[in-house]
Design a protein around this motif. Structure first.
Motif, PDB file in Angstrom:
ATOM      1  N   ARG A   2     -45.218  20.387 -13.353  1.00 53.22           N
ATOM      2  CA  ARG A   2     -43.833  20.812 -13.563  1.00 53.22           C
ATOM      3  C   ARG A   2     -42.814  19.833 -14.172  1.00 53.22           C
ATOM      4  N   PRO A   3     -41.800  20.429 -15.387  1.00 48.45           N
ATOM      5  CA  PRO A   3     -41.514  19.208 -15.812  1.00 48.45           C
ATOM      6  C   PRO A   3     -40.283  19.641 -15.341  1.00 48.45           C
ATOM      7  N   LEU A   4     -38.635  19.155 -13.994  1.00 55.42           N
ATOM      8  CA  LEU A   4     -37.606  19.782 -13.762  1.00 55.42           C
ATOM      9  C   LEU A   4     -36.945  19.915 -14.548  1.00 55.42           C
ATOM     10  N   SER A   5     -36.548  20.001 -16.118  1.00 55.10           N
ATOM     11  CA  SER A   5     -35.607  20.428 -16.468  1.00 55.10           C
ATOM     12  C   SER A   5     -36.244  20.235 -18.327  1.00 55.10           C
ATOM     13  N   ARG A   6     -35.283  21.050 -19.015  1.00 56.16           N
ATOM     14  CA  ARG A   6     -36.109  20.947 -20.572  1.00 56.16           C
ATOM     15  C   ARG A   6     -35.702  19.749 -21.171  1.00 56.16           C
ATOM     16  N   PRO A   7     -35.774  19.274 -22.017  1.00 59.19           N
ATOM     17  CA  PRO A   7     -35.328  17.988 -23.314  1.00 59.19           C
ATOM     18  C   PRO A   7     -34.651  18.690 -23.982  1.00 59.19           C
ATOM     19  N   SER A   8     -33.243  18.180 -24.593  1.00 58.85           N
ATOM     20  CA  SER A   8     -32.532  19.411 -25.389  1.00 58.85           C
ATOM     21  C   SER A   8     -33.294  18.899 -26.924  1.00 58.85           C
ATOM     22  N   MET A   9     -33.104  20.050 -27.421  1.00 57.56           N
ATOM     23  CA  MET A   9     -33.726  19.468 -28.601  1.00 57.56           C
ATOM     24  C   MET A   9     -32.395  19.445 -29.923  1.00 57.56           C
ATOM     25  N   ASP A  39     -30.868  30.938 -32.631  1.00 56.89           N
ATOM     26  CA  ASP A  39     -32.106  30.003 -31.810  1.00 56.89           C
ATOM     27  C   ASP A  39     -33.391  29.482 -31.352  1.00 56.89           C
ATOM     28  N   VAL A  40     -33.100  28.617 -31.010  1.00 62.91           N
ATOM     29  CA  VAL A  40     -35.007  28.906 -30.728  1.00 62.91           C
ATOM     30  C   VAL A  40     -35.661  29.104 -29.570  1.00 62.91           C
ATOM     31  N   GLU A  41     -36.366  30.163 -30.077  1.00 57.37           N
ATOM     32  CA  GLU A  41     -36.826  30.541 -28.688  1.00 57.37           C
ATOM     33  C   GLU A  41     -38.021  30.588 -28.189  1.00 57.37           C
ATOM     34  N   HIS A  42     -38.560  30.495 -26.914  1.00 58.64           N
ATOM     35  CA  HIS A  42     -40.284  29.957 -26.680  1.00 58.64           C
ATOM     36  C   HIS A  42     -41.076  31.381 -26.954  1.00 58.64           C
ATOM     37  N   ARG A  43     -41.743  31.967 -27.690  1.00 61.27           N
ATOM     38  CA  ARG A  43     -42.292  33.059 -27.775  1.00 61.27           C
ATOM     39  C   ARG A  43     -43.048  33.209 -26.542  1.00 61.27           C
ATOM     40  N   ILE A  44     -43.684  32.354 -24.839  1.00 63.64           N
ATOM     41  CA  ILE A  44     -43.876  32.972 -23.933  1.00 63.64           C
ATOM     42  C   ILE A  44     -42.649  31.618 -23.484  1.00 63.64           C
ATOM     43  N   PRO A  45     -42.302  33.083 -21.968  1.00 67.99           N
ATOM     44  CA  PRO A  45     -41.134  31.640 -21.778  1.00 67.99           C
ATOM     45  C   PRO A  45     -41.514  30.640 -20.662  1.00 67.99           C
ATOM     46  N   SER A  53     -43.768  22.888 -26.762  1.00 66.18           N
ATOM     47  CA  SER A  53     -44.510  22.343 -27.837  1.00 66.18           C
ATOM     48  C   SER A  53     -43.707  23.253 -29.035  1.00 66.18           C
ATOM     49  N   ASP A  54     -44.104  22.650 -30.157  1.00 69.06           N
ATOM     50  CA  ASP A  54     -43.883  23.278 -31.073  1.00 69.06           C
ATOM     51  C   ASP A  54     -43.949  24.669 -31.937  1.00 69.06           C
TER      52      ASP A  54
END
Length: 119
Positions: A2-9, A39-45, A53-54
């Protein structure tokens, strides 16, 4: 892992997702006007799938649609963690590497209230 944090978009990635979806909110199906907040939203959280991924990203209205979906996502994430057995106490225990000490019972201590007699 698991990554520690999400990179900025990046702006280019947001534009690519906007173009792919045609600027249509995937939650309500209404086209998002350019002057509206979106916003750009995650379909699956992200907290459930760790998929950034896109294909898992879509355009959503910021105020109504995204906010409402996020409320539901918080409940789903908490339920998934409970089902996986990771409660807050269990997480702290795992992070500390041991058990959480409990308070001992005091012997011989009198009750603060009188014992009731049964009739």
């Amino acid at each position: 892992m698991r990554p520690l944090s999400r990179p900025s978009m990046s702006k280019a990635r947001r534009a690519r997702i906007w173009d792919r979806d045609g600027g249509v909110c995937y939650l309500c199906g209404v086209k998002v006007a350019l002057e509206e907040d979106w916003d750009v939203e995650h379909r699956i959280p992200w907290a459930l799938s760790f998929d950034d991924s896109d294909e898992n990203l879509a355009v959503a209205h910021k105020a109504g649609c995204h906010a409402e979906k996020t409320k539901g996502d918080v409940k789903r994430i908490a339920k998934a963690k409970r089902q996986a057995g990771e409660t807050g106490q269990q997480k702290r225990r795992r992070e500390k590497g041991g058990s959480i000490p409990s308070r001992p019972f005091h012997k011989g201590q009198k009750r603060a209230w009188p014992k009731r007699k049964l009739r």
